[in-house]
Design a protein around this motif. Structure first.
Motif, mmCIF file in Angstrom:
data_model
loop_
_atom_site.group_PDB
_atom_site.id
_atom_site.type_symbol
_atom_site.label_atom_id
_atom_site.label_comp_id
_atom_site.label_asym_id
_atom_site.label_seq_id
_atom_site.Cartn_x
_atom_site.Cartn_y
_atom_site.Cartn_z
ATOM 1 N N PRO A 297 16.404 -13.206 -11.204
ATOM 2 C CA PRO A 297 16.756 -12.373 -12.369
ATOM 3 C C PRO A 297 15.554 -11.738 -13.046
ATOM 4 N N LYS A 298 14.400 -12.426 -13.051
ATOM 5 C CA LYS A 298 13.207 -11.872 -13.686
ATOM 6 C C LYS A 298 12.685 -10.672 -12.901
ATOM 7 N N VAL A 299 12.612 -10.814 -11.564
ATOM 8 C CA VAL A 299 12.149 -9.704 -10.726
ATOM 9 C C VAL A 299 13.138 -8.544 -10.772
ATOM 10 N N ARG A 300 14.424 -8.855 -10.814
ATOM 11 C CA ARG A 300 15.444 -7.811 -10.884
ATOM 12 C C ARG A 300 15.306 -7.009 -12.185
ATOM 13 N N LYS A 301 15.063 -7.700 -13.288
ATOM 14 C CA LYS A 301 14.893 -7.013 -14.563
ATOM 15 C C LYS A 301 13.655 -6.129 -14.554
ATOM 16 N N ALA A 302 12.537 -6.655 -13.987
ATOM 17 C CA ALA A 302 11.303 -5.878 -13.955
ATOM 18 C C ALA A 302 11.482 -4.607 -13.126
ATOM 19 N N ASN A 303 12.105 -4.730 -11.960
ATOM 20 C CA ASN A 303 12.323 -3.542 -11.120
ATOM 21 C C ASN A 303 13.269 -2.550 -11.781
ATOM 22 N N LEU A 304 14.269 -3.054 -12.474
ATOM 23 C CA LEU A 304 15.197 -2.168 -13.163
ATOM 24 C C LEU A 304 14.509 -1.416 -14.295
ATOM 25 N N VAL A 305 13.629 -2.115 -15.036
ATOM 26 C CA VAL A 305 12.884 -1.458 -16.117
ATOM 27 C C VAL A 305 11.957 -0.391 -15.549
ATOM 28 N N ALA A 306 11.280 -0.718 -14.470
ATOM 29 C CA ALA A 306 10.344 0.239 -13.886
ATOM 30 C C ALA A 306 11.053 1.452 -13.302
ATOM 31 N N ARG A 307 12.246 1.266 -12.787
ATOM 32 C CA ARG A 307 12.933 2.377 -12.140
ATOM 33 C C ARG A 307 13.678 3.269 -13.142
ATOM 34 N N CYS A 308 14.224 2.668 -14.188
ATOM 35 C CA CYS A 308 15.038 3.429 -15.149
ATOM 36 C C CYS A 308 14.221 4.004 -16.295
ATOM 37 N N SER A 309 12.930 3.695 -16.413
ATOM 38 C CA SER A 309 12.108 4.181 -17.515
ATOM 39 C C SER A 309 11.033 5.109 -16.983
ATOM 40 N N ALA A 310 10.842 6.198 -17.720
ATOM 41 C CA ALA A 310 9.848 7.189 -17.297
ATOM 42 C C ALA A 310 8.507 6.999 -17.979
ATOM 43 N N GLY A 311 8.376 6.037 -18.890
ATOM 44 C CA GLY A 311 7.130 5.838 -19.608
ATOM 45 C C GLY A 311 6.051 5.216 -18.756
ATOM 46 N N LYS A 312 4.802 5.326 -19.262
ATOM 47 C CA LYS A 312 3.655 4.759 -18.555
ATOM 48 C C LYS A 312 2.774 3.920 -19.467
#
Length: 386
Positions: A297-312
């Motif tokens: 669940p932690k890795v899934r959340k991190a990948n979801l945040v990175a993919r759905c967010s355009a910020g840097k």
């Protein structure tokens, strides 16, 4: 005239002008009910210019029949009396009041039509809400327990099933407490019986109250209550071991077949290009199912945040750098000259804060009556003592 006679005369004069409050409410007194019902209400019904206004008056009296405040009741009675006077004047030939009553009749009709339309809309909305939130079979079995028999798993679970289980939990806990109290009473009876038996064995002469023939009379009501509680516990155990009826099994099998057919139709609709709620949910996940199954669940959340967010920057930039995204280090927009000046200012502030703390420590030591001595003086005193 004596003092007692004078007091009686004063009491009689004061009691005649003192406000007395009756013990009976005003709405139960005949002095209120008879004029209100037989004079005002009956007069309004008889003097009403049309059946619509007559039914409106009946509705008003029916809605306000629960008034118990004297002030509010007086206001409504005064308004009804004004209406009665207007009805009588209109019947006698007052053209202005007749026109006013005609407009009032049209207003009552419009209000009723609006209320009827609102009722139709509310009924349709409530029916739609019930359809959307109606319980459906999930093709799963609610396993039997001491609180419920075999039931189908419904989603959402109806309130009456939840209330039944909750009530049985509370009842069972109270039954257990009652059983413990009855066992305690039986133990007390045994102690009292043993005490009287020992007294009789020692030759004491007394009238027994708990032993011999009195003991069964004491135990009978307690044992009957224990038997009732034990029967209730046996019913709970039988409920937990109850087998699933064949009709329920057939319903569950039909629900599972319908679930498979429904999912099949859903997949076909998605293949035709329809965007359903499950389509949007799957698109928000962003990764295929066989990949998500290998992630925590932690890795899934991190990948979801990175993919759905355009910020840097910030949390998103930190997550993307941890996942190996090619993102440049964060730049705070400060050049080298400004950075040196800010570092020197921070150093000066730190030094001033340290000196201020040292002065506060010295001031506290002086206030305590101590003498400030250097390290060298302390060391010399140690050598002299040796």
């Amino acid at each position: 005239m004596s003092h007692l006679t004078h007091r009686q005369n004063v009491a009689r004069i004061v009691s005649s002008i003192r406000l007395t409050r009756p013990y009976t409410p005003f709405y139960r007194l005949a002095a209120h009910r008879i004029p209100t019902l037989w004079t005002l209400y009956r007069g309004l019904l008889r003097a009403s210019p049309s059946p619509i206004i007559r039914s409106h008056i009946q509705t008003l009296f029916h809605d306000q029949r629960h008034l118990t405040s004297p002030a509010l009741t007086k206001t409504q009675l005064e308004k009804g009396q004004r209406w009665l006077d207007s009805f009588k004047k209109a019947r006698q030939g007052d053209e202005y009041l007749r026109s006013v009553l005609q407009r009032f009749e049209r207003l009552v009709v419009a209000h009723r039509n609006l209320a009827r339309m609102c009722g139709i809309v509310n009924d349709s909305l409530s029916w739609k809400h019930r359809l959307l939130s109606r319980p459906i079979f999930t093709a799963a079995l609610f396993k039997p327990s001491i609180y419920n028999g075999p039931l189908p798993r419904l989603k959402p679970q109806p309130d009456h099933i939840s209330g039944m289980i909750h009530k049985r939990r509370i009842t069972r806990s109270r039954r257990i407490e009652r059983q413990r109290a009855l066992f305690s009473q039986i133990e007390d009876l045994q102690v009292e019986t043993k005490f009287e038996t020992n007294l009789a064995a020692n030759g004491e002469r007394f009238k027994p109250y708990f032993s011999q023939l009195y003991l069964p009379e004491w135990r009978a009501p307690v044992e009957s209550c224990l038997e009732e509680l034990q029967a209730a516990f046996e019913r709970d155990a039988a409920r937990a071991t109850r087998s699933t009826p064949p009709s329920l099994l057939r319903q569950l099998k039909a629900a599972r077949c319908e679930k498979i057919a429904n999912k099949t139709r859903e997949r076909e609709r998605q293949m035709r290009g329809e965007v359903l709620s499950v389509t949007r949910y799957r698109s928000r996940l962003g990764f295929p199912a066989h990949v998500l199954a290998l992630w925590s669940p932690k890795v899934r959340k991190a990948n979801l945040v990175a993919r759905c967010s355009a910020g840097k920057v910030g949390y998103v930039g930190q997550v993307k750098r941890a996942l190996g995204y090619r993102i440049s280090p964060e730049d705070d927009g400060v050049d080298n000259a400004k950075r040196k000046r800010l570092d020197s200012l921070a150093e000066s502030v730190q030094k001033s804060n340290q000196s201020r703390r040292d002065r506060e420590v010295m001031t506290e030591r002086r206030a305590e009556g101590g003498v400030l001595r250097s390290k060298e003086a302390v060391a010399l005193e140690g050598l002299d003592s040796v």
